[in-house]
Design an enzyme around this catalytic site. Structure first.
Site, PDB file in Angstrom:
ATOM      1  N   HIS A 161      12.571 -20.627  -7.722  1.00 40.09           N
ATOM      2  CA  HIS A 161      13.623 -20.887  -6.717  1.00 40.09           C
ATOM      3  C   HIS A 161      14.393 -19.623  -6.336  1.00 40.09           C
ATOM      4  O   HIS A 161      15.181 -19.653  -5.388  1.00 40.09           O
ATOM      5  CB  HIS A 161      14.609 -21.945  -7.214  1.00 40.09           C
ATOM      6  CG  HIS A 161      13.982 -23.296  -7.408  1.00 40.09           C
ATOM      7  ND1 HIS A 161      13.318 -23.955  -6.391  1.00 40.09           N
ATOM      8  CD2 HIS A 161      13.890 -24.094  -8.496  1.00 40.09           C
ATOM      9  CE1 HIS A 161      12.849 -25.109  -6.856  1.00 40.09           C
ATOM     10  NE2 HIS A 161      13.173 -25.218  -8.124  1.00 40.09           N
ATOM     11  N   ASP A 195       4.778 -26.783  -9.591  1.00 35.27           N
ATOM     12  CA  ASP A 195       6.047 -27.379 -10.036  1.00 35.27           C
ATOM     13  C   ASP A 195       6.403 -28.546  -9.104  1.00 35.27           C
ATOM     14  O   ASP A 195       6.020 -28.549  -7.922  1.00 35.27           O
ATOM     15  CB  ASP A 195       7.147 -26.307  -9.996  1.00 35.27           C
ATOM     16  CG  ASP A 195       8.463 -26.750 -10.607  1.00 35.27           C
ATOM     17  OD1 ASP A 195       8.712 -26.432 -11.778  1.00 35.27           O
ATOM     18  OD2 ASP A 195       9.252 -27.433  -9.902  1.00 35.27           O
ATOM     19  N   HIS A 197       9.142 -29.171  -7.773  1.00 39.88           N
ATOM     20  CA  HIS A 197      10.030 -28.732  -6.688  1.00 39.88           C
ATOM     21  C   HIS A 197       9.365 -27.649  -5.847  1.00 39.88           C
ATOM     22  O   HIS A 197       8.645 -26.801  -6.385  1.00 39.88           O
ATOM     23  CB  HIS A 197      11.333 -28.168  -7.264  1.00 39.88           C
ATOM     24  CG  HIS A 197      12.073 -29.109  -8.150  1.00 39.88           C
ATOM     25  ND1 HIS A 197      11.925 -29.122  -9.524  1.00 39.88           N
ATOM     26  CD2 HIS A 197      12.969 -30.093  -7.862  1.00 39.88           C
ATOM     27  CE1 HIS A 197      12.703 -30.060 -10.040  1.00 39.88           C
ATOM     28  NE2 HIS A 197      13.345 -30.670  -9.064  1.00 39.88           N
ATOM     29  N   ASP A 284       7.260 -30.592 -14.364  1.00 37.08           N
ATOM     30  CA  ASP A 284       8.130 -31.702 -13.935  1.00 37.08           C
ATOM     31  C   ASP A 284       7.427 -32.672 -12.977  1.00 37.08           C
ATOM     32  O   ASP A 284       8.039 -33.635 -12.521  1.00 37.08           O
ATOM     33  CB  ASP A 284       9.465 -31.192 -13.353  1.00 37.08           C
ATOM     34  CG  ASP A 284       9.351 -29.899 -12.575  1.00 37.08           C
ATOM     35  OD1 ASP A 284       8.214 -29.469 -12.279  1.00 37.08           O
ATOM     36  OD2 ASP A 284      10.406 -29.319 -12.242  1.00 37.08           O
TER      37      ASP A 284
HETATM   38  C1  SP5 Z   1      12.581 -24.622 -11.962  1.00 36.79           C
HETATM   39  C2  SP5 Z   1      13.037 -26.000 -11.574  1.00 36.79           C
HETATM   40  O1  SP5 Z   1      12.305 -26.963 -11.805  1.00 36.79           O
HETATM   41  N1  SP5 Z   1      14.252 -26.128 -11.052  1.00 36.79           N
HETATM   42  C3  SP5 Z   1      14.752 -27.387 -10.630  1.00 36.79           C
HETATM   43  C4  SP5 Z   1      16.209 -27.348 -10.311  1.00 36.79           C
HETATM   44  C5  SP5 Z   1      16.692 -28.651  -9.760  1.00 36.79           C
HETATM   45  N2  SP5 Z   1      18.115 -28.698  -9.777  1.00 36.79           N
HETATM   46  C6  SP5 Z   1      18.738 -29.621  -8.892  1.00 36.79           C
HETATM   47  C7  SP5 Z   1      18.592 -31.026  -9.369  1.00 36.79           C
HETATM   48  C8  SP5 Z   1      19.226 -32.004  -8.423  1.00 36.79           C
HETATM   49  C9  SP5 Z   1      20.022 -32.971  -9.214  1.00 36.79           C
HETATM   50  N3  SP5 Z   1      19.712 -34.312  -8.905  1.00 36.79           N
HETATM   51  C10 SP5 Z   1      19.996 -35.127 -10.045  1.00 36.79           C
HETATM   52  C11 SP5 Z   1      19.558 -36.513  -9.906  1.00 36.79           C
HETATM   53  C12 SP5 Z   1      19.494 -37.105 -11.285  1.00 36.79           C
HETATM   54  N4  SP5 Z   1      19.056 -38.455 -11.256  1.00 36.79           N
HETATM   55 ZN    ZN Z   2      10.870 -27.965 -10.818  1.00 36.15          ZN
END
Ligand code: SP5
Ligand code: ZN
Length: 340
Positions: A161, A195, A197, A284
């Site tokens: 990211h 990943d 994301h 993930d």
């Molecule tokens: C490297 C990596 O996988 N980074 C991911 C970062 C995501 N962070 C933001 C998460 C958004 C939060 N939403 C929470 C919902 C929980 N049910």
């Molecule tokens: Zn991720």
């Protein structure tokens, strides 16, 4: 298989992150993730766990703006000198929309300028951990350049990211991008990111380049973080047009749909004829991940490894996300076992 790992990550242990609606939760990207993976790897008979080589700042500056790296280096000391009430971790409360690119002088102003969200928390050990993590990725790149069929960078913090001049999503230095850029000085590189994301940072870094093919398979940003990158119509710019591909997937995607999407991505990689592959391996996508909504099983992850390995390319595998700590060990050994 050579595995590059540094203990420096342990001092990067932010006390919390901030979820949607301002909820403070324990930092999901935690040191226990590494212990679970190390334990599983040590239980196999095919790993050689090594300290990374220190490559210095040049390969990092080749990808990230120097002033951004300087910010990572000095922000903790500057933070302690402020009169903020809670100094347990540096997080800003105002973010820079890049259409107003003034860079403020104050620390919190710069933090907002250099961070995209409230999950890239800086603490005392963050910069050293991020440097060591990048060195793990570079060491894995060096190993495949020197003739290893594959190598694994057990990176923490993750990197995908982080863009040229910003941190976000637990990431500070884009380990996979630093490694891919280092390899690109030698020959053609494809970078595949699995990943959950979208790799917005990697996408940004290589968006206008045609020497590194970047492909990301991820949850549709319409509903999932990072929201502002990862759409199918983002395909690169200028001479880089056609050298970036996004494969957004719906929530609930199962093994069969994931694997057929992967096959499409692998076909693009074959057409590009790279000499090296960098694989950004986030776990993930696993069905029981606390942050993910994709339903890939451990058997699915093993099959992903098998199909990517069948490309026959020298591959540097770089750890990204994955937050079901209990499952991380078997998922990573399952994936890597296919490259061994
Ligand atoms: C490297 C990596 O996988 N980074 C991911 C970062 C995501 N962070 C933001 C998460 C958004 C939060 N939403 C929470 C919902 C929980 N049910
Ligand atoms: Zn991720």
């Amino acid at each position: 298989m050579k595995i590059y790992y540094s203990e420096a990550h342990r001092k990067h242990e932010p006390p919390f992150e901030v979820f949607d609606g301002g909820l403070r939760v324990p930092y999901l990207e935690n040191p226990d993730r590494m212990d679970r993976i190390l334990h599983a790897l040590r239980g196999t008979d095919w790993v050689d766990i090594l300290e990374p080589t220190d490559f210095g700042l040049d390969p990092i500056h080749a990808v990230h703006d120097k002033e951004y790296v300087d910010f990572l280096a000095s922000s903790w000391t500057e933070w302690l000198a402020t009169d903020s009430q809670d100094k347990s971790t540096l997080l800003p409360s105002t973010f820079a929309l890049r259409r107003h690119p003034h860079k403020p002088a104050s620390l919190l102003g710069r933090a907002g300028y250099y961070m995209m969200d409230l999950s890239a928390c800086i603490v005392e050990g963050t910069y050293q951990a991020a440097l060591a993590s990048a060195n793990c990725a570079l060491s894995a790149a060096q190993a495949v350049a020197d003739g290893e069929h594959s190598a694994f960078a057990l990176c923490r913090p993750p990197g995908h990211h982080a863009g040229k001049d910003y941190a976000g999503g637990y990431c500070f230095i884009n380990n996979a991008a630093v490694a891919a850029n280092w390899l690109a000085a030698k020959d053609r590189v494809a970078l595949l990111d699995i990943d959950y994301h979208c790799c917005n940072g990697t996408q940004d870094i290589f968006y206008e380049r045609d020497d590194v093919l970047t492909i990301s398979i991820h949850a549709d940003p319409n509903f999932e973080y990072p929201h502002f990158a990862g759409y199918a119509d983002e395909r690169g710019k200028g001479k880089g047009f056609g050298f970036h591909h996004n494969f957004p997937l719906p929530a609930g995607t199962d093994d069969a749909t994931y694997l057929s999407t992967l096959d499409g991505a692998l076909e693009l990689i074959r057409e590009f004829k790279p000499v090296y592959l960098v694989l950004s391996a986030g776990m993930d996508i696993y069905a029981d991940d606390p942050l993910g909504k994709i339903k890939v099983t451990t058997d699915g992850i093993i099959e992903i490894g098998k199909r990517i390995s069948a490309l026959g390319l020298p591959t540097g595998v770089v750890m990204e996300g994955g937050y079901n700590n209990e499952a991380l060990g078997r998922n990573i050994t399952g994936l890597l076992g296919e490259f061994n």
